[in-house]
Scaffold this active site. Structure first.
Site, mmCIF file in Angstrom:
data_model
loop_
_atom_site.group_PDB
_atom_site.id
_atom_site.type_symbol
_atom_site.label_atom_id
_atom_site.label_comp_id
_atom_site.label_asym_id
_atom_site.label_seq_id
_atom_site.Cartn_x
_atom_site.Cartn_y
_atom_site.Cartn_z
ATOM 1 C CB SER A 101 -40.752 9.321 -1.905
ATOM 2 O OG SER A 101 -40.404 10.646 -1.575
ATOM 3 C CE LYS A 107 -37.279 12.229 -1.677
ATOM 4 N NZ LYS A 107 -38.540 12.151 -0.950
#
Length: 296
Positions: free
Chosen positions: A99, A174
């Site tokens: 991420s 995300k």
């Protein structure tokens, strides 16, 4: 002899270890590298191969998958003489499941293209439990053809797998996911303190709330954390702090207001400053307890 692509896995942490093991269970040849010897031993015990370096791990790989904490770590393992781009073979597919910022993913794809390496950004949601159970949600950015070739691999790791757009799109989705999760955990934490201070049976209350409109995956997954004050990290406050920085910065760049998200980002930062960064993000409960005058 297996006709499945050979996989190199870089980063064997809380998420990476069970995910790589799920690929082994699916019949893939997996060679891994990480900095912790015990994680390499775990991979080997599960049937994988431990490499001595990134270069050794990726040299013969058809697919390289990375799962590291943040943009600086992605750049460290991707670039340089010992990195992925200099040592992976032309035509390999690099799937970054970390991420990170959308721009980091865009830049990585551009630099990889010069080396003949294809890239997908494919961050995940679902936490440690989702990784172990292979039910992750995987949001992907990149080319359709690369997504199609990666889909069988991703199917062994998750349940909901969607191509969201060009490079960087997976990371943008995300970031939105982390915004929703953080706000949801904060709301659940506030409800827990409110219920307990009101003298309600907390377990019963959370059960009935979970069955109504207030129910959510967050409440289901984190209910026991709240009830037992068990904050062993499934997803650390430190990492959610990083992710809230990503989403607030990205929102500023596109002119999107995040009034509630900004407040929760500050609460996460405060919790981290008080020494709770290594705890699970459900430890936002501790912040609400402190604000409510309870000893933590």
């Amino acid at each position: 002899m297996s006709t499945l692509p050979k996989i190199a896995w870089i980063g064997l942490g809380i998420m990476g270890s069970p995910m790589s093991e799920n690929l082994l269970k699916a019949g893939y040849d997996v060679t891994g590298f990480t900095l912790e010897q015990d994680k390499l031993d775990r991979l080997a015990a599960a049937g994988g191969k431990a490499a001595s370096s990134i270069a050794a791990a990726v040299a013969d790989a058809d697919v390289v998958i990375t799962m590291v904490p943040a943009s600086p770590q992605v750049e460290a393992i991707a670039y340089g003489a010992d990195g992925i781009l200099e040592n992976a073979k032309s035509g390999a597919l690099l799937i970054d499941m970390s991420s990170i910022t959308p721009q980091t993913s865009v830049d990585l794809a551009k630099r990889a293209k010069d080396k003949g390496i294809r890239v997908l950004d494919a961050p995940v949601s679902g936490g440690e439990a989702g990784a172990i159970e292979a039910v992750l949600s995987i949001m992907v950015g990149g080319e359709q053809a690369d997504f199609d070739s990666a889909k069988p691999i991703l199917d062994a790791l998750g349940r909901t797998i969607v191509l969201c757009g060009p490079h960087g799109s997976g990371q943008t989705v995300k970031a939105a996911n982390q915004l929703i999760v953080a706000v949801n955990i904060q709301a659940c934490a506030e409800a827990v303190v409110f219920l307990e201070k009101s003298g309600v049976d907390l377990a019963a209350a959370l059960d009935v709330l979970g069955g109504g409109l207030a129910g959510s995956t967050v409440l289901t997954r984190k209910k026991d954390n709240f009830l037992n004050r068990d904050f062993a990290p499934g997803f650390r406050i430190d990492l959610h702090h990083k992710d809230m920085g990503i989403v607030t910065d990205a929102a500023r760049n596109v002119g999107a207001a995040l009034p509630v998200g900004a407040v929760v980002a500050q609460l996460i930062a405060s919790l981290r400053a008080q020494g709770d960064g290594g705890l699970d993000h459900s430890a936002l409960l501790r912040s609400v307890e402190r604000l409510s005058g309870q000893q933590v």
